[in-house]
Scaffold this active site. Sequence first.
Site, short mmCIF file in Angstrom:
data_model
loop_
_atom_site.label_atom_id
_atom_site.label_comp_id
_atom_site.label_asym_id
_atom_site.label_seq_id
_atom_site.Cartn_x
_atom_site.Cartn_y
_atom_site.Cartn_z
CE LYS A 281 -3.37 2.60 2.84
NZ LYS A 281 -4.28 2.59 4.01
CG ASP A 286 -5.64 7.89 4.31
OD1 ASP A 286 -6.56 8.50 3.71
OD2 ASP A 286 -5.84 6.90 5.05
CE LYS A 293 -6.77 8.79 7.83
NZ LYS A 293 -7.50 7.65 8.44
CG ASP A 303 -2.10 5.23 4.73
OD1 ASP A 303 -1.96 4.24 5.47
OD2 ASP A 303 -3.17 5.51 4.17
CG ASP A 362 -10.14 7.52 6.32
OD1 ASP A 362 -9.06 7.49 5.69
OD2 ASP A 362 -10.23 7.76 7.53
CD GLU A 364 -6.77 5.17 2.27
OE1 GLU A 364 -7.79 5.31 2.97
OE2 GLU A 364 -5.63 4.94 2.71
NE ARG A 366 -10.76 -1.43 3.78
CZ ARG A 366 -11.30 -1.57 4.97
NH1 ARG A 366 -12.52 -2.07 5.09
NH2 ARG A 366 -10.64 -1.20 6.05
N1 BES Z 1 -4.44 4.56 6.73
C1 BES Z 1 -5.60 4.32 7.50
C2 BES Z 1 -5.35 3.38 8.68
C3 BES Z 1 -4.49 3.94 9.79
C4 BES Z 1 -5.08 4.63 10.83
C5 BES Z 1 -3.13 3.76 9.80
C6 BES Z 1 -4.32 5.16 11.85
C7 BES Z 1 -2.35 4.28 10.81
C8 BES Z 1 -2.96 4.98 11.85
C9 BES Z 1 -6.67 3.70 6.63
O1 BES Z 1 -6.70 4.15 5.33
C10 BES Z 1 -8.00 4.06 7.24
O2 BES Z 1 -8.31 5.20 7.28
N2 BES Z 1 -8.74 3.03 7.66
C11 BES Z 1 -10.02 3.22 8.25
C12 BES Z 1 -10.96 2.21 7.66
C13 BES Z 1 -12.40 2.40 8.05
C14 BES Z 1 -12.93 3.67 7.46
C15 BES Z 1 -13.19 1.21 7.58
C16 BES Z 1 -9.89 3.02 9.77
O3 BES Z 1 -9.19 2.09 10.18
O4 BES Z 1 -10.48 3.80 10.50
ZN ZN Z 2 -4.91 4.73 4.55
MN MN Z 3 -7.79 5.93 5.07
#
Ligand code: BES
Ligand code: ZN
Ligand code: MN
Length: 517
Positions: A281, A286, A293, A303, A362, A364, A366
Amino acid sequence: MQHNVPIAHPSFPTEESVAVEFAVSLDAPEALACDALGVGIAADSPALDGAAARVDKALGGLLSTVLAEEKFDGKLGSTLVVHTHGRIPARKIIAVGLGSKSSLSLDHVRRAAATVVRQAARVHAARVGIAPALIPSLGPEEATQARVEGAILGAYRFLRYKRDEVGHVAHVTLLAADPAQQKLMEAGVSRGRLFADATVFARDLVNEPPNHLPPVRLAEIATETARKVGLKCSVLDVNAMKALGMEALLAIGLGSDQPPRLIVVEYSPAKARQTIALVGKGVCYDSGGINLKTQDLEWMKSDMAGGAAVLATLQALPALGAPVRVLGVVAAVENLPSGHAVKPGDIVRAMNGKTVEINNTDAEGRVILADALAYAAQQRPDEIIDLATLTGSALVAFGYLAAAVMGNDPPLIQRLLAAAQQAGERLWELPLYEEFLDNMRSPIADLRNSGSRFGGAQKGAIFMREFVDGRPWAHLDIAPTAFLDKEEGTNPYVPTGGTGYGVRTLLTYLAGTSNTM
Ligand code: BES
Ligand code: ZN
Ligand code: MN
């Protein structure tokens, strides 16, 4: 509208990051000339032994006296600096606690070496000696590898945009008992150097601020590095991805003025019987997109840590001489909100034909990995391993202390767990119950990209399983371990910022040494 992309092309990794030199010497510890000599001291030994005892004797008992006065208990990570005032050529002794002898592992050795080097930098010792403690259960080669990894990774700082205010360790001499041991230790130095430098390469990429590292730059660095080390590299631009039907990846990139790239790097040794695909990834930033966010935004340059680990691993494979063909695929993209951005409610079709309702912009990672995994699967690899900072859920589960592994092939997962253990990188399996997939279905598309709140790491993983075409696949959710926010961690070889997590696990796995070291 790419007016903020810097024209300067800094080198990777930064020269300062890997400036420590190593030598293996047959000098006696009490005879080595250096600014500081590190000696390991176990918690449960009543009297000093090995190098510590010899140094103590040459110092007329000064070391044992000061250790007793300071009630030094040999706890792992504890240190004490003793000035020698010219009694031996080493100007200072850095005593470092190894913890209990009975539980001494490779990772204790790695941590102790890091502690010595960090302490040496603090007291402005540039030339450091390390007198290895006698640990019969660890071979000299692997123990040396661990010490070199600990030293380089412990000394690491990201100095491209800031002047150093502490000292810098320039030279580390590791002491060998005899010429046979010296030979084995020299092999350990090479391997430790390779593993640590690759980790540093990933750390530098993760630490690089997002204005200096848009997807196009990441692709350029991959191309330059591949040329340097003799790997094949091709970069797919937006049109190339359109032609392949990568609507999912492209949708995530729409909100940014910085166009996405798919980076493909190949290591292909003559004798290889297997192909392993590594998928990363590479979200260079992000923001969450339209689902903007509200927290952690200043971390989100990290990210792309999965992509960084993939590139860092690939560039080390020629020197490692790994016996397997490896295909690296990195989906590089920025996730930003704008009038062009993908919207919650949009439906996109990934290159394998499956449709995805984007109900949360968010989630993104996957979505871009759907196309990257489908692309990798199309090359018919024997195994696919992806690394992604995918979910906050994994962070909730493990704190900063372990990454999660999930997949469709238990033996592959077991091999990765063993490699991670060997590399000193904590990895823990989470179960992919089939019911998680039910939660990822959309009433109007094959899948939705975001499920309900709980079990988020597994829901993200099982979504991605839909794109690997049934091939053996493992997903490492490295969100917990890719980036250390503050000095929350207590691991002396993992400083704040990008950690380079995954690189040493992958190198250990690909070298096929997880059962011999
Ligand atoms: N890059 C983030 C995950 C992340 C969060 C990495 C905090 C490091 C620290 C990812 O893209 C994300 O935002 N995931 C969401 C998914 C949800 C919306 C289903 C999450 O984990 O909140
Ligand atoms: Zn992310
Ligand atoms: Mn995200």
